[in-house]
Design an enzyme around this catalytic site. Structure first.
Site, PDB file in Angstrom:
ATOM      1  N   HIS A  72      26.910   9.521  -5.710  1.00 50.53           N
ATOM      2  CA  HIS A  72      28.222  10.249  -5.118  1.00 50.53           C
ATOM      3  C   HIS A  72      28.674   9.539  -6.187  1.00 50.53           C
ATOM      4  O   HIS A  72      29.741   8.422  -5.231  1.00 50.53           O
ATOM      5  CB  HIS A  72      28.396  10.886  -3.451  1.00 50.53           C
ATOM      6  CG  HIS A  72      29.615  11.834  -3.548  1.00 50.53           C
ATOM      7  ND1 HIS A  72      30.299  11.063  -3.648  1.00 50.53           N
ATOM      8  CD2 HIS A  72      29.857  13.253  -3.517  1.00 50.53           C
ATOM      9  CE1 HIS A  72      30.782  12.308  -3.914  1.00 50.53           C
ATOM     10  NE2 HIS A  72      30.964  13.263  -3.274  1.00 50.53           N
ATOM     11  N   HIS A 104      30.634  14.788 -10.649  1.00 49.63           N
ATOM     12  CA  HIS A 104      31.027  13.832  -9.989  1.00 49.63           C
ATOM     13  C   HIS A 104      29.790  13.163  -9.225  1.00 49.63           C
ATOM     14  O   HIS A 104      29.862  12.896  -8.198  1.00 49.63           O
ATOM     15  CB  HIS A 104      32.111  14.173  -8.956  1.00 49.63           C
ATOM     16  CG  HIS A 104      31.228  14.927  -7.561  1.00 49.63           C
ATOM     17  ND1 HIS A 104      31.122  16.543  -7.845  1.00 49.63           N
ATOM     18  CD2 HIS A 104      31.602  14.958  -6.571  1.00 49.63           C
ATOM     19  CE1 HIS A 104      30.729  17.151  -6.465  1.00 49.63           C
ATOM     20  NE2 HIS A 104      30.696  15.834  -5.640  1.00 49.63           N
TER      21      HIS A 104
END
Length: 147
Positions: free
Chosen positions: A68, A53
């Site tokens: 992110h 992620h």
């Protein structure tokens, strides 16, 4: 920019770690594409291997960039994410870093806002995000003033 979307001020990112600048200054991107690319030539410094992620880059200009994807998406344990690089890889502007199924992220109840942060903000006199506009991969989203 590492992907297409609308730029938001970092203060509007729905997570205090990002919105309060704890990890550094930057912007949020409300994504309109599911591919995350290198915004500049860099070395991949970090890849969250299990969750895929997030990715960290050390740009050729010395900036340490964190991309992110989504809020709390580490909880998805990689479901809906595909990594295309590993730590130590040399990447060029436009190289594919991550692919994310944004519909799957939304269906799991997570926000898809993508913070893009310069983690070594203290190395610069000033880091400012450009907000309120639509961007495409490679567009400028941050201005940095050297010390």
């Amino acid at each position: 920019a590492p992907l297409s979307g609308k730029i938001l001020p970092i203060e509007e990112v729905p997570d205090e770690v990002f919105s309060q600048g704890i990890l550094g200054e930057g912007v949020g991107i409300d994504p309109t594409s599911n591919t995350v690319v290198a915004p500049a030539d860099a070395v991949v410094s970090t890849v969250m291997e299990e969750s895929r992620h997030a990715v960290g880059l050390r740009l050729d200009n010395g900036a340490e960039l964190l991309i992110h994807v989504g809020m709390d998406t580490v909880e998805m344990k990689g479901d809906g994410f595909e990594g295309h690089v590993k730590a130590g890889d040399q990447v060029k502007k436009g190289d594919l870093l991550l692919t994310v199924d944004l519909d799957k992220v939304k269906a799991a109840g997570y926000d898809t806002i993508i913070p893009v942060i310069i983690c070594n903000t203290a190395d610069y006199a000033k880091v400012e995000g450009i907000s309120g506009k639509d961007v495409a991969p490679g567009d400028d989203i941050l201005t940095v003033t050297e010390k």
